[in-house]
Design a protein around this motif. Sequence first.
Motif, PDB file in Angstrom:
ATOM      1  N   ARG A 325       0.833  -1.213   0.000  1.00 32.00           N
ATOM      2  CA  ARG A 325       0.000   0.000   0.000  1.00 32.00           C
ATOM      3  C   ARG A 325       0.861   1.254   0.000  1.00 32.00           C
ATOM      4  O   ARG A 325       0.634   2.182  -0.793  1.00 32.00           O
ATOM      5  CB  ARG A 325      -0.935  -0.005   1.208  1.00 32.00           C
ATOM      6  N   ARG A 326       1.863   1.290   0.845  1.00 33.12           N
ATOM      7  CA  ARG A 326       2.718   2.484   0.909  1.00 33.12           C
ATOM      8  C   ARG A 326       3.508   2.660  -0.376  1.00 33.12           C
ATOM      9  O   ARG A 326       3.631   3.778  -0.893  1.00 33.12           O
ATOM     10  CB  ARG A 326       3.661   2.373   2.097  1.00 33.12           C
ATOM     11  N   LEU A 327       4.053   1.555  -0.903  1.00 31.02           N
ATOM     12  CA  LEU A 327       4.885   1.632  -2.106  1.00 31.02           C
ATOM     13  C   LEU A 327       4.097   2.153  -3.294  1.00 31.02           C
ATOM     14  O   LEU A 327       4.536   3.086  -3.992  1.00 31.02           O
ATOM     15  CB  LEU A 327       5.478   0.253  -2.413  1.00 31.02           C
ATOM     16  N   PHE A 328       2.925   1.584  -3.544  1.00 33.05           N
ATOM     17  CA  PHE A 328       2.149   1.999  -4.717  1.00 33.05           C
ATOM     18  C   PHE A 328       1.511   3.370  -4.508  1.00 33.05           C
ATOM     19  O   PHE A 328       1.323   4.123  -5.476  1.00 33.05           O
ATOM     20  CB  PHE A 328       1.102   0.945  -5.055  1.00 33.05           C
ATOM     21  N   SER A 329       1.189   3.706  -3.278  1.00 28.27           N
ATOM     22  CA  SER A 329       0.667   5.050  -3.002  1.00 28.27           C
ATOM     23  C   SER A 329       1.724   6.105  -3.283  1.00 28.27           C
ATOM     24  O   SER A 329       1.452   7.142  -3.900  1.00 28.27           O
ATOM     25  CB  SER A 329       0.193   5.138  -1.546  1.00 28.27           C
ATOM     26  N   ASP A 330       2.968   5.833  -2.830  1.00 24.72           N
ATOM     27  CA  ASP A 330       4.051   6.775  -3.099  1.00 24.72           C
ATOM     28  C   ASP A 330       4.357   6.859  -4.590  1.00 24.72           C
ATOM     29  O   ASP A 330       4.705   7.935  -5.104  1.00 24.72           O
ATOM     30  CB  ASP A 330       5.308   6.358  -2.343  1.00 24.72           C
ATOM     31  N   ALA A 331       4.249   5.719  -5.290  1.00 23.25           N
ATOM     32  CA  ALA A 331       4.572   5.706  -6.716  1.00 23.25           C
ATOM     33  C   ALA A 331       3.579   6.525  -7.523  1.00 23.25           C
ATOM     34  O   ALA A 331       3.951   7.239  -8.466  1.00 23.25           O
ATOM     35  CB  ALA A 331       4.603   4.270  -7.225  1.00 23.25           C
ATOM     36  N   ILE A 332       2.296   6.440  -7.175  1.00 30.08           N
ATOM     37  CA  ILE A 332       1.278   7.211  -7.906  1.00 30.08           C
ATOM     38  C   ILE A 332       1.250   8.656  -7.422  1.00 30.08           C
ATOM     39  O   ILE A 332       1.017   9.586  -8.201  1.00 30.08           O
ATOM     40  CB  ILE A 332      -0.104   6.548  -7.731  1.00 30.08           C
ATOM     41  N   GLY A 333       1.554   8.859  -6.153  1.00 28.13           N
ATOM     42  CA  GLY A 333       1.616  10.220  -5.621  1.00 28.13           C
ATOM     43  C   GLY A 333       0.277  10.916  -5.693  1.00 28.13           C
ATOM     44  O   GLY A 333      -0.774  10.330  -5.440  1.00 28.13           O
ATOM     45  N   GLY A 334       0.304  12.179  -6.104  1.00 25.17           N
ATOM     46  CA  GLY A 334      -0.924  12.951  -6.178  1.00 25.17           C
ATOM     47  C   GLY A 334      -1.607  12.889  -7.533  1.00 25.17           C
ATOM     48  O   GLY A 334      -2.582  13.612  -7.763  1.00 25.17           O
ATOM     49  N   ARG A 335      -1.103  12.039  -8.426  1.00 24.08           N
ATOM     50  CA  ARG A 335      -1.687  11.961  -9.761  1.00 24.08           C
ATOM     51  C   ARG A 335      -2.999  11.192  -9.751  1.00 24.08           C
ATOM     52  O   ARG A 335      -3.165  10.232  -9.000  1.00 24.08           O
ATOM     53  CB  ARG A 335      -0.701  11.306 -10.732  1.00 24.08           C
ATOM     54  N   GLN A 336      -3.913  11.578 -10.629  1.00 23.04           N
ATOM     55  CA  GLN A 336      -5.200  10.893 -10.705  1.00 23.04           C
ATOM     56  C   GLN A 336      -5.063   9.510 -11.325  1.00 23.04           C
ATOM     57  O   GLN A 336      -5.756   8.572 -10.930  1.00 23.04           O
ATOM     58  CB  GLN A 336      -6.205  11.728 -11.510  1.00 23.04           C
ATOM     59  N   GLN A 337      -4.173   9.387 -12.310  1.00 27.62           N
ATOM     60  CA  GLN A 337      -3.982   8.098 -12.968  1.00 27.62           C
ATOM     61  C   GLN A 337      -2.587   8.066 -13.591  1.00 27.62           C
ATOM     62  O   GLN A 337      -1.989   9.106 -13.864  1.00 27.62           O
ATOM     63  CB  GLN A 337      -5.043   7.861 -14.050  1.00 27.62           C
ATOM     64  N   VAL A 338      -2.071   6.842 -13.798  1.00 28.29           N
ATOM     65  CA  VAL A 338      -0.763   6.655 -14.433  1.00 28.29           C
ATOM     66  C   VAL A 338      -0.865   5.471 -15.387  1.00 28.29           C
ATOM     67  O   VAL A 338      -1.721   4.594 -15.235  1.00 28.29           O
ATOM     68  CB  VAL A 338       0.340   6.377 -13.387  1.00 28.29           C
ATOM     69  N   THR A 339       0.016   5.465 -16.371  1.00 27.40           N
ATOM     70  CA  THR A 339       0.068   4.324 -17.282  1.00 27.40           C
ATOM     71  C   THR A 339       0.790   3.161 -16.603  1.00 27.40           C
ATOM     72  O   THR A 339       1.460   3.331 -15.586  1.00 27.40           O
ATOM     73  CB  THR A 339       0.795   4.692 -18.582  1.00 27.40           C
ATOM     74  N   GLY A 340       0.661   1.989 -17.202  1.00 27.19           N
ATOM     75  CA  GLY A 340       1.341   0.824 -16.655  1.00 27.19           C
ATOM     76  C   GLY A 340       2.844   1.007 -16.634  1.00 27.19           C
ATOM     77  O   GLY A 340       3.515   0.631 -15.662  1.00 27.19           O
ATOM     78  N   VAL A 371      -5.697  -1.876  -3.405  1.00 26.38           N
ATOM     79  CA  VAL A 371      -4.872  -0.687  -3.194  1.00 26.38           C
ATOM     80  C   VAL A 371      -4.985   0.239  -4.401  1.00 26.38           C
ATOM     81  O   VAL A 371      -5.068   1.456  -4.262  1.00 26.38           O
ATOM     82  CB  VAL A 371      -3.400  -1.091  -2.960  1.00 26.38           C
ATOM     83  N   ILE A 372      -4.985  -0.359  -5.607  1.00 25.98           N
ATOM     84  CA  ILE A 372      -5.110   0.408  -6.837  1.00 25.98           C
ATOM     85  C   ILE A 372      -6.206  -0.185  -7.708  1.00 25.98           C
ATOM     86  O   ILE A 372      -6.607  -1.339  -7.533  1.00 25.98           O
ATOM     87  CB  ILE A 372      -3.778   0.451  -7.628  1.00 25.98           C
ATOM     88  N   MET A 373      -6.679   0.607  -8.646  1.00 25.98           N
ATOM     89  CA  MET A 373      -7.699   0.173  -9.606  1.00 25.98           C
ATOM     90  C   MET A 373      -7.088   0.129 -11.000  1.00 25.98           C
ATOM     91  O   MET A 373      -6.311   1.010 -11.366  1.00 25.98           O
ATOM     92  CB  MET A 373      -8.886   1.144  -9.616  1.00 25.98           C
ATOM     93  N   LYS A 374      -7.432  -0.891 -11.765  1.00 23.65           N
ATOM     94  CA  LYS A 374      -6.970  -1.041 -13.132  1.00 23.65           C
ATOM     95  C   LYS A 374      -8.121  -0.742 -14.084  1.00 23.65           C
ATOM     96  O   LYS A 374      -9.217  -1.262 -13.921  1.00 23.65           O
ATOM     97  CB  LYS A 374      -6.457  -2.465 -13.367  1.00 23.65           C
ATOM     98  N   SER A 375      -7.858   0.096 -15.085  1.00 27.70           N
ATOM     99  CA  SER A 375      -8.885   0.415 -16.084  1.00 27.70           C
ATOM    100  C   SER A 375      -8.196   0.731 -17.406  1.00 27.70           C
ATOM    101  O   SER A 375      -6.998   0.452 -17.572  1.00 27.70           O
ATOM    102  CB  SER A 375      -9.739   1.597 -15.619  1.00 27.70           C
ATOM    103  N   TYR A 376      -8.921   1.312 -18.344  1.00 26.87           N
ATOM    104  CA  TYR A 376      -8.390   1.588 -19.676  1.00 26.87           C
ATOM    105  C   TYR A 376      -8.777   3.002 -20.098  1.00 26.87           C
ATOM    106  O   TYR A 376      -9.854   3.498 -19.762  1.00 26.87           O
ATOM    107  CB  TYR A 376      -8.939   0.583 -20.699  1.00 26.87           C
ATOM    108  N   HIS A 381      -5.436   1.771 -23.618  1.00 26.78           N
ATOM    109  CA  HIS A 381      -4.202   1.516 -22.883  1.00 26.78           C
ATOM    110  C   HIS A 381      -4.529   1.310 -21.401  1.00 26.78           C
ATOM    111  O   HIS A 381      -5.422   1.969 -20.850  1.00 26.78           O
ATOM    112  CB  HIS A 381      -3.231   2.689 -23.026  1.00 26.78           C
ATOM    113  N   VAL A 382      -3.799   0.417 -20.750  1.00 22.97           N
ATOM    114  CA  VAL A 382      -4.032   0.143 -19.333  1.00 22.97           C
ATOM    115  C   VAL A 382      -3.578   1.338 -18.496  1.00 22.97           C
ATOM    116  O   VAL A 382      -2.497   1.886 -18.700  1.00 22.97           O
ATOM    117  CB  VAL A 382      -3.271  -1.121 -18.892  1.00 22.97           C
TER     118      VAL A 382
END
Length: 403
Positions: A325-340, A371-376, A381-382
Amino acid sequence: MSQLDAELEHAGEETALSPKMLLLEQLRITPEKQLKPMEFLFQLFGKPCFPRRELVAITGKAKSGKTFVTSMLMAVGSLTPNPSPKGEGSIYQLPLKRMREEPFKVMWYDTEQSDESTQDILNNRIIRLLNNTNTNLTNPTNNSCNLWSEKSIDVFNVRGVPWKERRDLLREAVTRCKPDLVIVDGIRDLVNDINDGVLAQEVMEELMHLATEHNCCIVCVLHQNKSGEDHNLRGWIGTELMNKAFEVYSCEKLLPQRIFSLEQTLTRKYDIERTMYFEVGDDGLPVSCGVPTDGGSKDKADGYPQLNADYIRHDEQDQWQVDVRRLFSDAIGGRQQVTGAELRSEVCRLSNIRSWKFYNSLLEQAVNGEVIMKSYDHAAHVIYALRPQAPVQTELYQDGEPF
């Protein structure tokens, strides 16, 4: 009426089945259909790998050890006798051996290097691997034994041939030499544009047909993208290779130790969980080594000593796990969405993860653990986003009663 009489009665009548329907019947798969069992050429850590009639991809950045790995495959494939599975006392000391005792025929089709470089690798690496003294040889004290034979390994350098002719020459070489193992180093040079999707699909279909028709395993070497954190295979041809390959292996050079690693990142059958590590000795030959460490810090996870301790949690029994949870939260940061690719790059940067398989297991945990949601996105694109956490329910009290 017998079956023969029935057929004679209808002789000359036009069949209701079209040629396409007849072909489909030949291609039909049923539980009772007798099929040739899958045959593997090698085993790594005791697991079968590199099957006949299939494509296998070997990838990595430039100078990451890909040619070292293919050299070892060629040497192990044609060595007499078969290397020890444990590597004890052998020149390899590697967990790689043939599935069968008899050596098989190997073909190396080099599209990248100069004639001189190909010959140098043949003389000073492959043949030296074959000829080097080891306890598995019939006469281990005979330093002059010569296990090299042009009948066991065919080597071609086609860098000076126009790209359009390389595919035809490859088909001719496989047809004439009848190899069990084919090393194509690299397939990028079978096309003029690595981002030509039509041509990439055409080349992959050709290679699959070639492997099936001649009952061989074709190993396709292809570079990864140049970006440091991007481990995707280069171009559209890399995408097609990932889709068609039975197995994918990733090579990496680990600095500053100058140790090389080989990791299976994708497979359709046998998962090889362990990573093979090797280093190059003073004689220029590869030798097995253990998992590289940074001094054995107890703050690091056993088997993954390079991981960032900030994302490691220990339980009461001192068993460790990644704080997903901490790792992926820090990786996404304040962004709404990120690519794979963005997510993988940032997660690996923060945690120092170098293993694709390890990252993919953490990604699966993050998705399944909500912890995270996957969509397209609109281009299919994922994309990933942090899953909102349910707010903590608190009750307000007045005079000891909730309201």
